[in-house]
Write an enzyme that holds these catalytic residues in place. Structure first.
Site, PDB file in Angstrom:
ATOM      1  N   GLU A  76       0.835  -1.189   0.000  1.00  0.00           N
ATOM      2  CA  GLU A  76       0.000   0.000   0.000  1.00  0.00           C
ATOM      3  C   GLU A  76       0.876   1.247   0.000  1.00  0.00           C
ATOM      4  O   GLU A  76       0.427   2.341  -0.281  1.00  0.00           O
ATOM      5  CB  GLU A  76      -0.888  -0.008   1.249  1.00  0.00           C
ATOM      6  CG  GLU A  76      -2.261  -0.567   0.957  1.00  0.00           C
ATOM      7  CD  GLU A  76      -3.182  -0.398   2.158  1.00  0.00           C
ATOM      8  OE1 GLU A  76      -4.344  -0.111   1.928  1.00  0.00           O
ATOM      9  OE2 GLU A  76      -2.721  -0.564   3.301  1.00  0.00           O
ATOM     10  N   ASP A  77       2.112   1.005   0.391  1.00  0.00           N
ATOM     11  CA  ASP A  77       3.048   2.105   0.529  1.00  0.00           C
ATOM     12  C   ASP A  77       3.787   2.316  -0.780  1.00  0.00           C
ATOM     13  O   ASP A  77       4.131   1.384  -1.464  1.00  0.00           O
ATOM     14  CB  ASP A  77       4.050   1.728   1.622  1.00  0.00           C
ATOM     15  CG  ASP A  77       4.697   2.946   2.182  1.00  0.00           C
ATOM     16  OD1 ASP A  77       5.576   3.483   1.501  1.00  0.00           O
ATOM     17  OD2 ASP A  77       4.292   3.359   3.281  1.00  0.00           O
TER      18      ASP A  77
END
Ligand code: MN
Length: 488
Positions: A76-77
């Site tokens: 997600e990063d």
């Protein structure tokens, strides 16, 4: 002890050198990706990854799953990519992380009617039971730090945890997670009731424990005389939330609940379980109707044990008898099957009863003693013949494959079905006969004077829609016949 050591020592099963290396590698990778990020609590974000991994280790999961716990928020990063994670950790772990990330987008808006569909949808989206288990661990840690979340969000998250997550943990037989999720969420959803239960427990705990240890003493002596080897005595207190649920069914009368505490007797073989039961009943009178043989007839989620409730001079008490394998499965359920991959003496059981709930949707068979096969089966599509459709409010409704907006309309409400005139699928006007697809958001347009036609029967797939349309048509052809009869 360093964080990574804490994870490793939380593991219920033995981790070999390769396992430990994998976990360390995942640890270092996640630490780098999350460096500098903070949680709402002010803690470094990375702590969340560590705690999630710890929970997974503590419920007997394998090294791959523990590593995924560390990595679950990394893609997600923007500081890492799917390619990089795939290259470093392989396709299996990448698959699990992507599954967890995908589930993160799912939101529960508190519409109880369709909670069951939401649970199914959740499992269907996950594709692999391990993804669900990781998500459950992730949620448990988020609940533990829920006080830092904005107040208006807290209750929604806590309720969702009880309605969807804890129920899934229960269906998978992971009682440890179910109990912890419910108890952590409980005060946020029902603050008054939770405080009430705390009071009751505080008041009763000591006396219960005293009477249990008395029973244990007497029983241990008698078992020794009869040469039954006890692997372990254990006592458990009922989880708070399930105690409260039970209280609400018993007019809040604590005296009517017999299993607030229970003594567990763990022995080596099934035969011994029955011998122990006989010995218990020779010492104390059992309460009629409370002897439950879940060894002969396991619960739908696979739980096995013998329960009996006895009458002693100090009051009523529950005793549970089981083997060690049953004890592990009782706590870790599906997760327990990941633990015995390389131990020949403790093979997973061929237990068709085990996954009734999932089986009902599709089969989760696996060959006994073949863990590889078992893992393969976890990846299959449990819900291949069902599709999950969202209402504009975010409710999920599950329908058979190839259903159309008319089916959807009747599943929402018969009145909506009778008066459907058009539909919007994902915001676009669509014919009411068009085939729907998994994840579609459907809005039904109704008109007061719209009514079912024979043509509808060709397109609908659900029995509820067919039933309503037929009965409408029957009534109305009869009516029109009567009318034309009257005119002539
Ligand atoms: Mn997370």
């Amino acid at each position: 002890m360093s964080n990574v050591q804490q994870i490793i020592s939380a593991a219920k099963r033995h981790l070999n050198k390769k396992d430990v290396e994998l976990i360390k590698k995942a640890y270092n990778f996640a630490e780098r990706v999350h460096s500098g990020q903070k949680r709402l609590s002010g803690e470094p974000y990375f702590i969340h990854a560590v705690e999630t991994a710890k929970i997974l280790a503590s419920i007997d999961m394998d090294a791959q799953t523990i590593a995924t716990g560390l990595l679950h928020d990394t893609i997600e990063d923007l500081r890492t990519t799917e390619e990089e994670v795939g290259k470093e950790f392989g396709e299996d772990i990448l698959f699990l992380i992507k599954g967890v990330t995908k589930l993160g987008t799912l939101k529960y808006r508190g519409h109880e009617r369709h909670v069951e569909s939401l649970r199914k949808f959740f499992v269907a989206m996950a594709n692999d039971i391990r993804v669900v288990i990781i998500k459950l661990a992730d949620r448990l840690h988020n609940l533990r730090t829920l006080e830092y979340v904005r107040e208006d969000k807290r209750k929604r998250i806590a309720l969702e945890s009880i309605e969807v997550y804890a129920q899934l943990a229960s269906r998978l037989g992971i009682r440890k997670l179910k109990g912890e999720i419910e108890d952590t969420a409980f005060p946020y959803v029902y603050p008054k009731e939770s405080a009430q239960v705390d009071e009751i427990i505080k008041e009763k705990k000591l006396s219960y424990q005293k009477s249990l240890s008395e029973i244990q003493k007497i029983l241990a002596l008698e078992l020794k005389k009869n040469k039954v080897k006890v692997a372990k005595f254990d006592s458990r207190m009922k989880h708070k939330y399930s105690l409260w649920k039970k209280l609400t069914k018993k007019e809040m009368d604590i005296e009517k609940i017999y299993d607030i505490v229970a003594l567990r007797v763990v022995v080596e073989t099934v035969e011994e379980c029955y011998r122990v039961l006989g010995i218990i009943h020779s010492l104390w009178k059992p309460l009629p109707g409370r002897i439950k043989d879940y060894i002969a007839v396991p619960k739908p989620n696979g739980y096995r044990s013998i329960h009996t409730t006895i009458i002693t001079e100090n009051g009523i008490a529950e005793i549970q008898v089981r083997t060690e394998q049953m004890d592990i499965e009782a706590n870790y359920g599906v997760a327990a099957h990941f633990a015995y991959k390389d131990q020949d003496d403790k093979k997973p059981l061929d237990n068709k009863e085990k996954f009734k709930w999932i089986e009902e949707l599709n089969n989760l068979h696996y060959a006994p003693g073949d863990p590889k096969n078992f893992l393969e089966h976890l990846k299959m599509d449990f819900f291949s013949r069902r599709i999950f459709i969202f209402t504009p409010k975010g409710d999920v409704i599950d329908l058979p494959e190839d259903s159309c907006p008319i089916d959807f309309a009747f599943s929402v409400h018969s009145d909506v079905g009778y008066h459907i005139t058009g539909s919007r699928v994902n915001g676009k006007i669509s014919p009411i006969f068009s085939k729907l697809h998994n994840g579609d958001m459907v809005e039904i347009i109704t008109k007061k004077d719209a009514k079912p036609s024979v043509k509808w029967l060709e397109s609908v797939k659900t029995s509820i829609a067919k039933k309503h349309i037929r009965s409408y048509l029957e009534k109305n052809t009869l009516l029109s016949k009567l009318k034309s009869f009257g005119k002539s």
